[in-house]
Scaffold this motif. Structure first.
Motif, PDB file in Angstrom:
ATOM      1  N   ASN A 153       0.824  -1.210   0.000  1.00  0.00           N
ATOM      2  CA  ASN A 153       0.000   0.000   0.000  1.00  0.00           C
ATOM      3  C   ASN A 153       0.859   1.262   0.000  1.00  0.00           C
ATOM      4  O   ASN A 153       0.453   2.294  -0.547  1.00  0.00           O
ATOM      5  N   THR A 154       2.037   1.196   0.598  1.00  0.00           N
ATOM      6  CA  THR A 154       2.962   2.326   0.510  1.00  0.00           C
ATOM      7  C   THR A 154       3.359   2.572  -0.935  1.00  0.00           C
ATOM      8  O   THR A 154       3.447   3.724  -1.392  1.00  0.00           O
ATOM      9  N   LEU A 155       3.576   1.492  -1.681  1.00  0.00           N
ATOM     10  CA  LEU A 155       3.910   1.621  -3.096  1.00  0.00           C
ATOM     11  C   LEU A 155       2.756   2.249  -3.875  1.00  0.00           C
ATOM     12  O   LEU A 155       2.970   3.118  -4.737  1.00  0.00           O
ATOM     13  N   HIS A 156       1.527   1.847  -3.585  1.00  0.00           N
ATOM     14  CA  HIS A 156       0.375   2.432  -4.267  1.00  0.00           C
ATOM     15  C   HIS A 156       0.185   3.896  -3.862  1.00  0.00           C
ATOM     16  O   HIS A 156      -0.271   4.717  -4.683  1.00  0.00           O
ATOM     17  N   ALA A 193       2.548   5.759  -5.942  1.00  0.00           N
ATOM     18  CA  ALA A 193       2.030   5.814  -7.314  1.00  0.00           C
ATOM     19  C   ALA A 193       0.971   6.899  -7.452  1.00  0.00           C
ATOM     20  O   ALA A 193       0.911   7.602  -8.470  1.00  0.00           O
ATOM     21  N   ALA A 194       0.128   7.039  -6.441  1.00  0.00           N
ATOM     22  CA  ALA A 194      -0.882   8.101  -6.471  1.00  0.00           C
ATOM     23  C   ALA A 194      -0.223   9.480  -6.474  1.00  0.00           C
ATOM     24  O   ALA A 194      -0.682  10.406  -7.170  1.00  0.00           O
ATOM     25  N   SER A 202      11.205   8.720  -5.384  1.00  0.00           N
ATOM     26  CA  SER A 202      10.626   8.085  -4.197  1.00  0.00           C
ATOM     27  C   SER A 202       9.822   6.849  -4.580  1.00  0.00           C
ATOM     28  O   SER A 202       9.925   5.802  -3.919  1.00  0.00           O
ATOM     29  N   PHE A 203       9.038   6.950  -5.645  1.00  0.00           N
ATOM     30  CA  PHE A 203       8.258   5.795  -6.090  1.00  0.00           C
ATOM     31  C   PHE A 203       9.162   4.666  -6.565  1.00  0.00           C
ATOM     32  O   PHE A 203       8.960   3.495  -6.205  1.00  0.00           O
ATOM     33  N   LEU A 204      10.169   4.982  -7.378  1.00  0.00           N
ATOM     34  CA  LEU A 204      11.043   3.937  -7.922  1.00  0.00           C
ATOM     35  C   LEU A 204      11.840   3.254  -6.813  1.00  0.00           C
ATOM     36  O   LEU A 204      12.009   2.029  -6.826  1.00  0.00           O
ATOM     37  N   SER A 208       1.270  -6.029 -10.022  1.00  0.00           N
ATOM     38  CA  SER A 208       0.121  -5.923 -10.915  1.00  0.00           C
ATOM     39  C   SER A 208       0.483  -5.133 -12.166  1.00  0.00           C
ATOM     40  O   SER A 208       1.517  -4.465 -12.245  1.00  0.00           O
ATOM     41  N   ASN A 209      -0.398  -5.197 -13.147  1.00  0.00           N
ATOM     42  CA  ASN A 209      -0.199  -4.458 -14.389  1.00  0.00           C
ATOM     43  C   ASN A 209      -0.196  -2.952 -14.130  1.00  0.00           C
ATOM     44  O   ASN A 209       0.512  -2.203 -14.806  1.00  0.00           O
ATOM     45  N   TYR A 210      -0.951  -2.504 -13.157  1.00  0.00           N
ATOM     46  CA  TYR A 210      -0.992  -1.079 -12.823  1.00  0.00           C
ATOM     47  C   TYR A 210       0.361  -0.594 -12.309  1.00  0.00           C
ATOM     48  O   TYR A 210       0.854   0.472 -12.716  1.00  0.00           O
ATOM     49  N   ILE A 211       0.996  -1.360 -11.436  1.00  0.00           N
ATOM     50  CA  ILE A 211       2.320  -0.989 -10.938  1.00  0.00           C
ATOM     51  C   ILE A 211       3.325  -0.957 -12.080  1.00  0.00           C
ATOM     52  O   ILE A 211       4.186  -0.068 -12.157  1.00  0.00           O
TER      53      ILE A 211
END
Length: 744
Positions: free
Chosen positions: A485-488, A491-492, A523-525, A543-546
């Motif tokens: 969830n931190t990764l998502h 991403a947001a 930060s995301f990468l 997932s495909n979204y990530i």
């Protein structure tokens, strides 16, 4: 009271005070009704028929009335009325209609169904026991996981034999048909293994998977402690690593915790075959014991999807299957036929048609009586939440508007009963996706703009407000948020910051906006490259979204590191992060020449063509210009990806270097002096956690599929750019001219 015997089929009842009652019929209303009494006493006689007497026709010597004297064997077995005629013989109507053998035998006796079934079961068990003893060399579907890989591959998936007697004697083959139908399959698609009385083989079209393999794909397989020191294990696997199989609930489930790990695979097959095969196909993406299983399942599962959608009415478990399919789409040969975005819309409409958005009022959406228990209500609420989460992520990743519905059911602020409470993981993810929806509607849903963009002055103010709201969301989720969830969440944040590419270089605080975009990207990468759970590194199962957000982050670094903005950031850190990004995209690839490998090659070629981040630092190079402006502006935050691919085609295909089909076989090493090298090896230090060892860039380390590379296309929005199928209706020069005139 007497009645005339001419009234056919009506019995006459006479009574007397002391003598009880006498039942008479047209055939027994005569002196001495012993004939009728004998017929009533004959329990094995069928209704409407009478037993033949031993030459006895009654005391009055009269001939009995013409009609049915005895039912045929088939009607007597079923206790049904029979109209067979003996002289001259004429078959009964039931036997003619059912094509049965109509005959009458004096020694026929009915056989009870229970005793017959019990006898058949005993015979089947005995035949199976004999078969297991006579064929010890048959493939063992319960192989221990410590066997070599080459041996285990042969029993996971195989074609169902067209004739059962290929592996059993003729007598056993014929007798076993009592239990097996049509090539060993029953109506549920289960094939009973002759080696096991408890295991079943699951089959979809011509692909069959053993019960043990299904269990491995669903649930993590761990070697017993006594086997850890086995020499056979050490030959092909480190003894410290106990996990042998790649399972759905271990590696994929954390990205979308929708299903219940406590349920068995048989349970999921019973509630929805599509859901069962969806889980199998997802788990087979990196199933080492059968690398070709995913490609073999793709076409049958895809056909099952559309067949299931066409079968109305639906059960809500189909929504679960579509949610998973949109999260991990099946590989396709031509992405112009990629149905993911379309399936996300179908998923939402099916969910609303069956009333998932009103879980406590399911009765209003069906003609049948529905009584939901607490567990069922909770599951429907969770499914509705996952449905909106997936639909939002698909829209963000594909740069398309969404059809989500964040209603009262998903409102976490109101006081609700326990059945409406979502699990913490799903609730946190839902709040993140609701924020993404706010970003999309605020920045990319202007009805007065041809492409939906907000005005420049509005976009700056809206971005500032959304940044504050993002910080509040981050604070509310707290430090206990899971790594995924931190990764998502990161991403947001990137979805929000990518709007900086739509700003003009004359916009106030333009450089600050780019700096915020760079920090959000890195930060995301870094979060993605270091993603770990209790099962270890799981980035390759993302997932495909990530994957889509990682690709967008890679193109962001590509543009920033080769622009005037390179003077304001750590260039070496950016280069290292960019190389790791390409490595990760190639590692996420699941089939040869698929979208991740092709886009990774586009990134590498653009990086080499742009000087590989070799822009020198000087005051003259730091002057802001319009080099970061986007020409493709219709795909929301993903416009950057489409714009970059457009530029790749303009720069490389014009020079004859844009053939991806051959390039992905010999990938470009962004760190190498040469544009492509068959012996180029990526530094193992670039590898994300969970993907160890160096990787040769001459391949993707994945099994090749049956897709024809000569006509392979990428997904619909990119195929016309990556493969050069059509010419662009405009060029960069033309667009720049329009901008200078204030038209674009």
């Amino acid at each position: 009271m007497d009645a005339s015997p001419g009234v056919g089929g009506l019995a006459t009842v006479g009574s007397s005070v002391g003598g009880g009652s006498t039942i008479s019929s047209p055939t027994s209303a005569r002196p001495g009704g012993r004939k009728r009494n004998r017929s009533i006493a004959g329990l094995d006689s069928s209704p409407g028929s009478q037993e033949d007497g031993d030459g006895e026709e009654g005391h009055d010597g009269r001939r009995r009335q013409p009609g049915v004297k005895r039912a045929c064997n088939e009607c007597r077995q079923q206790k049904l009325r029979c109209d067979v005629v003996q002289e001259p013989f004429s078959t009964c109507s039931r036997c003619r209609r059912l094509s049965l053998e109509c005959k009458i035998e004096s020694n026929f006796k009915r056989v009870g169904k229970r005793s017959k079934n019990a006898e058949m079961e005993r015979e089947i068990i005995e035949l199976r026991r004999q078969l297991a003893n006579q064929t010890p060399t048959m493939p063992n579907h319960g192989l221990p996981m410590s066997v070599p890989l080459s041996t285990a591959q042969n029993d996971t998936m195989y074609q169902a034999p067209s004739r059962l007697d290929q592996y059993m004697g003729s007598h056993e083959a014929v007798t076993s048909l009592l239990d097996l139908s049509k090539s060993g399959l029953d109506g549920s698609g289960a094939f009973r293994s002759p080696n096991s009385l408890t295991g079943t083989l699951r089959k979809i079209e011509d692909v069959t998977i053993s019960h043990d393999r299904v269990t491995e794909l669903f649930n993590q397989y761990v070697l017993p402690p006594t086997d850890v020191k086995s020499e056979s294990i050490c030959k092909w696997q480190n003894a410290d690593d106990l996990i042998v199989g790649v399972s759905y609930f271990t590696f994929y489930h954390p990205f979308l915790p929708l299903l219940d790990p406590e349920r068995t695979p048989d349970h999921y097959y019973e509630i929805s075959p599509l859901l069962f095969w969806t889980v199998i196909s997802i788990a087979s993406r990196r199933y080492a014991f059968e690398p070709s299983l995913l490609n073999n399942l793709s076409a049958p599962v895809s056909r099952l999807v559309w067949t299931t959608i066409a079968e109305i009415p639906h059960v809500y478990h189909i929504v679960k299957a579509l949610s998973l399919l949109c999260t991990w789409p099946l590989p396709v040969s031509s992405t112009s036929t990629d149905p993911t975005f379309m399936l996300s819309g179908v998923m939402m409409h099916i969910a609303m048609q069956i009333g998932l958005h009103r879980p406590s009022h399911a009765q209003d959406f069906t003609k049948f009586r529905v009584e939901l228990r607490d567990g069922e209500l909770r599951d429907r609420v969770k499914t509705w939440a996952a449905c909106n989460i997936v639909c939002q992520s698909v829209g963000t990743g594909y740069g398309q508007p969404v059809t989500t519905l964040y209603d009262w059911t998903l409102d976490s602020n109101g006081a609700k009963e326990a059945s409406y409470k979502l699990p913490e993981e799903l609730e946190s993810r839902l709040q993140i996706e609701i924020f993404c929806d706010k970003v999309t509607k605020a920045l990319y849903s202007n009805r007065r703009d041809p492409v939906g963009l907000s005005r420049d002055d509005q976009r700056v103010a809206l971005t500032t407000l959304l940044v504050r709201e993002f910080e509040e969301l981050e604070e509310n989720l707290g430090d206990n948020i899971s790594p995924i969830n931190t990764l998502h969440l990161r991403a947001a944040g990137l979805h929000l910051r990518l709007s900086a590419f739509f700003n003009s270089n004359t916009t106030k605080d333009y450089r600050q906006d780019l700096l915020g975009l760079f920090f959000t990207t890195t930060s995301f990468l870094e979060c993605a490259l270091n993603l770990e759970t209790s099962a270890g590194g799981v980035l390759s199962y993302a997932s495909n979204y990530i994957l889509q957000i990682i690709i967008a982050a890679g193109f962001t670094l590509l543009k920033l590191l080769n622009s005037f903005f390179a003077n304001d950031i750590d260039l070496e850190h950016g280069k290292s992060l960019f190389n790791k990004t390409i490595w990760s995209i190639r590692a996420i690839s699941v089939t040869s020449n698929d979208l991740p490998s092709r886009l990774a090659e586009v990134l590498a070629q653009l990086w080499r063509g742009g000087g590989a981040g070799s822009r020198t630092r000087s005051p003259s190079n730091s002057e802001m210009d319009s080099s970061l402006q986007l020409k493709v502006r219709c795909r929301m935050s993903m416009s950057l990806v489409f714009d970059s691919v457009w530029r790749w085609r303009e720069e490389f295909q014009a020079k004859g270097r844009g053939n991806l089909e051959s390039a992905v076989k010999n990938p470009t090493n962004p760190d190498s002096a040469a544009e492509s090298s068959a012996s180029s090896i990526v530094d193992p230090s670039f590898a994300p956690p969970g993907i160890s060892g160096a990787v040769t860039l001459s391949g993707n380390n994945v099994p090749s599929n049956s897709f024809g590379e000569s006509n392979y296309e990428v997904f619909d929005p990119l195929n016309w750019m990556l493969d050069g199928l059509v010419d662009f209706p405009y060029s960069y020069t033309a667009v720049q001219t329009l901008e200078s005139q204030g038209i674009a």
